[in-house]
Design a protein around this motif. Structure first.
Motif, PDB file in Angstrom:
ATOM      1  N   GLU A  76     -41.057  29.502 -70.146  1.00 49.58           N
ATOM      2  CA  GLU A  76     -41.107  29.796 -68.745  1.00 49.58           C
ATOM      3  C   GLU A  76     -42.303  29.617 -68.148  1.00 49.58           C
ATOM      4  O   GLU A  76     -42.257  29.169 -66.647  1.00 49.58           O
ATOM      5  N   TYR A  77     -43.340  29.829 -68.625  1.00 48.46           N
ATOM      6  CA  TYR A  77     -44.695  29.951 -67.893  1.00 48.46           C
ATOM      7  C   TYR A  77     -45.041  28.322 -67.498  1.00 48.46           C
ATOM      8  O   TYR A  77     -45.507  28.153 -66.359  1.00 48.46           O
TER       9      TYR A  77
ATOM     10  N   ARG B 208     -40.082  31.900 -73.891  1.00 47.08           N
ATOM     11  CA  ARG B 208     -40.780  32.750 -72.949  1.00 47.08           C
ATOM     12  C   ARG B 208     -42.105  31.778 -72.648  1.00 47.08           C
ATOM     13  O   ARG B 208     -42.352  31.672 -71.475  1.00 47.08           O
TER      14      ARG B 208
ATOM     15  N   PRO C 221     -44.731  34.865 -66.111  1.00 53.42           N
ATOM     16  CA  PRO C 221     -44.470  33.603 -65.889  1.00 53.42           C
ATOM     17  C   PRO C 221     -44.342  33.547 -64.336  1.00 53.42           C
ATOM     18  O   PRO C 221     -44.600  32.808 -63.641  1.00 53.42           O
ATOM     19  N   ASP C 222     -43.640  34.593 -63.608  1.00 54.07           N
ATOM     20  CA  ASP C 222     -43.542  34.751 -62.294  1.00 54.07           C
ATOM     21  C   ASP C 222     -44.978  34.551 -61.576  1.00 54.07           C
ATOM     22  O   ASP C 222     -45.023  34.060 -60.437  1.00 54.07           O
TER      23      ASP C 222
ATOM     24  N   ASN D 223     -42.969  27.099 -64.887  1.00 50.18           N
ATOM     25  CA  ASN D 223     -43.666  27.795 -63.295  1.00 50.18           C
ATOM     26  C   ASN D 223     -44.825  27.374 -63.001  1.00 50.18           C
ATOM     27  O   ASN D 223     -45.352  27.555 -61.938  1.00 50.18           O
TER      28      ASN D 223
END
Length: 317
Positions: free
Chosen positions: A285-286, A282, A182-183, A289
């Motif tokens: 989260e992607y 999760r 994700p980051d 971002n």
């Protein structure tokens, strides 16, 4: 909200996938994406899905630009565009030397230029133009589709590093990426800016046994991240030093040492795992971002069967 699924599924053939594929739109999946490595080809699953799940958007992620001639790519894309008008997205990319040269007796030369030239040719051909043009990597003399699609498909590019990402943003309709956290999405998004669709295949294992997931995932990670294009991608993402022991062991032929050298935090960053609710969180989260279209690839061997995992991973409505 886009929420995609990779077809066919890892645990069955295309012939045995019809019922579950047909169920996907009702579960909330908006997109169905194929792949092409050494299993099914990139087009046939989409042709079948166009009839089995007529509501879904269909995409190839990806078909290589050097394993087919440009004209054949145009014909295949036109066929899918006719079967799924306005719902087909053609994903193309450079692929890798193993697939292009060792498995398909092709030439993996100037991958960026070949992808760019193929994109430019396809734009014209799928619009119904007669193409006679010398590109940097090939020349076309008088190609014209017998039946051009009424709605030309969007074309998206497999892109792992800045140059190809910028080409996708400038000349294509989107970018497809793979094996990122994700980051990492923020770094990729920064290269393409806002307004360009970003698509990524996410490998998901619905399994609460963390060690079991890591053991299985390390084989997948080693087989991908040692491929030069993916090694360069993760160097760019900042994982060069942490992955160096894996690369050195792999180059020395010590596969077991290479697997052991992959840190737990890298596995956990690149594989979505846990119970279904944790996995869905999760995935979000992607998207938070900057990922527009997650394309899930549920892995077998977890707590749930693939059928159950597909149903449990569906977006909450």
């Amino acid at each position: 909200m886009n929420w995609g699924m990779t077809i066919p599924f890892y645990d069955r053939s295309l012939a045995k996938s019809q019922d579950l594929i047909a169920e996907l739109p009702a579960l909330g999946y908006t997109d169905l994406w194929s792949a092409e490595v050494n299993g099914v080809d990139g087009f046939t699953p989409l042709a079948m899905a166009s009839q089995w799940a007529p509501e879904a958007r269909l995409g190839s992620a990806i078909v290589p630009v050097s394993t087919r001639g440009p004209g054949l790519l145009a014909m295949s894309a036109a066929t899918l565009a006719d079967l799924a008008p306005g719902r087909f997205v053609l994903g193309i990319g450079a692929s890798s030397p193993a697939i292009v040269e060792r498995w398909n007796a092709g030439t993996f030369d100037k991958p960026y230029a070949r992808t760019r030239d193929t994109l430019r040719f396809l734009r014209k051909a799928l619009a119904g133009e007669k193409v006679s043009e010398a590109y940097e990597t090939f020349e076309i003399k008088g190609f014209k589709l017998e039946r051009a699609p009424k709605t030309p498909p969007k074309i998206v590019l497999a892109a792992l590093r800045p140059r190809m990402l910028r080409l996708a943003a400038k000349e294509a309709d989107g970018a497809i990426t793979n094996w990122l956290s994700p980051d990492d999405v923020r770094q990729v998004r920064a290269e393409i800016g806002e307004g360009t669709e970003l698509i990524a295949r996410l490998f998901v294992c619905v399994d609460e046994d963390t060690e079991r997931v890591r053991q299985t995932a390390r084989w997948m990670l080693a087989s991908y991240l040692t491929v030069p294009v993916y090694a360069a991608f993760h160097d760019w993402l900042g994982r060069g030093e942490v992955l160096r022991p894996m690369h050195e062991a792999w180059a020395a032929g010590d596969r077991q040492a290479a697997l052991k050298a992959i840190p737990d935090e890298v596995v956990d960053a690149l594989i979505v795992h846990g119970d279904a609710a944790t996995c869905r969180a999760r995935i979000k989260e992607y998207m938070a971002n900057g990922l527009d279209t997650p394309v899930l690839a549920p892995l077998p061997g977890g707590d749930l069967s693939i059928d159950q995992a597909v149903r449990e991973l569906a977006p909450e409505r």
